[in-house]
Enzyme design. Structure first.
Site, PDB file in Angstrom:
ATOM      1  N   PRO A   2       3.878   0.859  -1.884  1.00  0.00           N
ATOM      2  CA  PRO A   2       4.216   1.999  -1.394  1.00  0.00           C
ATOM      3  C   PRO A   2       4.783   3.012  -2.315  1.00  0.00           C
ATOM      4  O   PRO A   2       6.036   3.218  -2.265  1.00  0.00           O
ATOM      5  CB  PRO A   2       5.387   1.963  -0.365  1.00  0.00           C
ATOM      6  CG  PRO A   2       6.083   0.567  -0.682  1.00  0.00           C
ATOM      7  CD  PRO A   2       5.356  -0.118  -1.684  1.00  0.00           C
ATOM      8  N   GLU A   3       3.967   3.654  -3.013  1.00  0.00           N
ATOM      9  CA  GLU A   3       4.495   4.817  -3.797  1.00  0.00           C
ATOM     10  C   GLU A   3       3.376   6.041  -3.158  1.00  0.00           C
ATOM     11  O   GLU A   3       2.688   5.548  -2.163  1.00  0.00           O
ATOM     12  CB  GLU A   3       4.303   4.730  -5.254  1.00  0.00           C
ATOM     13  CG  GLU A   3       5.458   3.823  -5.793  1.00  0.00           C
ATOM     14  CD  GLU A   3       5.178   3.885  -7.273  1.00  0.00           C
ATOM     15  OE1 GLU A   3       5.371   5.096  -7.875  1.00  0.00           O
ATOM     16  OE2 GLU A   3       5.598   2.717  -8.096  1.00  0.00           O
TER      17      GLU A   3
END
Length: 270
Positions: A2-3
DNA sequence: GTCCATGTTCTTTA
DNA sequence: CTAAAGAACATGGA
């Protein structure tokens, strides 16, 4: 995973599925993932319609007809579409069931997060879901970035990880952006020249756009075991040759995070 | 057993 | 007081 690019991919893929749908049933299997703790999420969400789905930084924002909530994936969080009859995977903390419609089967949306660094945040009507967040990197102008960086003496690597300075970057894409901009990660943020900030501003956008463009295929369709060629130029490539100059990539620990760079392409200007 | 991990927040230090 | 550095959080994989 998750970026910003991964979160954007989740939002894009989920959007058409959930837009306009009404939450039929809420199964909260671990209530300590919800903030504020005294918010009764099941009764708050029950019978609410999702009128919009958006991303802000690394947050996935569900806009309801009344107020909104957002999901943060932390390090290991996932939002998965499933059928109500599918067995629960371990660490499934929340399930939203959507009623069947003539044009669509019923389905459920599940939040799975083994490490539980992620969670669900309820935002009451009138409150904004992005309080304290810095600007979006894809639309941030170089001069505005320069102004924000000039306000801190921290290492540029640490500054870019600060979500209140700029929202959405994480450890991977900060290293990648600094490589592209040819900036050493230990450079003090307020000592970057206007030219260097210009390169950085551009590098961040290129890096994120490229990752967003490839996220649909690369992460999903390929496996490491199949000899996937990582798109990363420096991240997790310690000791491997720089893709530009063949110098060995160096790994250091900076602010408690592993940091990768090319000592030749990213000269230490201190 | 060890070390490491895409993130954030709280505590400690300067 | 503020800013910056460190520790902590929880689980799983190498």
């Amino acid at each position: 995973m998750p970026e910003l690019p991964e979160v954007q991919t989740v939002v894009t893929s989920l959007r058409a599925k959930v837009l306009g749908r009404t939450i039929d049933a809420v199964d909260l299997r671990r209530s300590d993932i919800v903030t504020p703790a005294d918010c009764d999420l099941p009764s708050t969400l029950h019978r609410r319609t999702i009128v919009d789905l958006s991303r802000r930084g690394k947050r996935i924002i569900f806009h309801l007809d009344v107020g909104c909530f957002y999901v943060h994936l932390g390090m290991t969080g996932q939002l998965l579409i499933a059928s109500a009859t599918d067995a629960f995977a371990p660490h499934t903390h929340l399930q939203l069931r959507f009623a069947a419609r003539p044009d669509q089967h019923d389905f459920v949306l599940r939040f799975v997060d083994p490490r539980r660094f992620g969670g669900i945040w309820w935002t009451a009507p009138g409150d904004v879901p992005d309080a304290g967040m810095g600007p979006e990197p894809l639309t941030l102008r170089s001069a505005a970035l320069a102004r924000r960086l000039a306000a801190t003496t921290r290492a540029i690597k640490s500054a870019l990880l600060d979500q209140s300075l700029i929202a959405g970057l994480g450890n991977i894409y900060v290293d990648e952006s600094l490589f592209l901009a040819r900036i050493h990660p230990l450079t003090a943020a307020d000592r970057l020249s206007a030219t260097a900030v210009g390169r950085l501003s551009r590098a961040i956008k290129v890096t994120l756009r490229n990752a967003i463009a490839h996220r649909g295929s690369t992460l999903r369709d390929y496996r490491d075991a199949d000899g996937v060629q990582s798109r990363h130029r420096v991240y997790d490539r310690a000791g491997l040759p720089c893709r530009r100059c063949r110098t060995a990539i160096v790994r250091i620990v900076l602010g408690g995070r592993s940091t990768h760079f090319c000592p030749k392409c990213q000269r230490d200007a201190r």
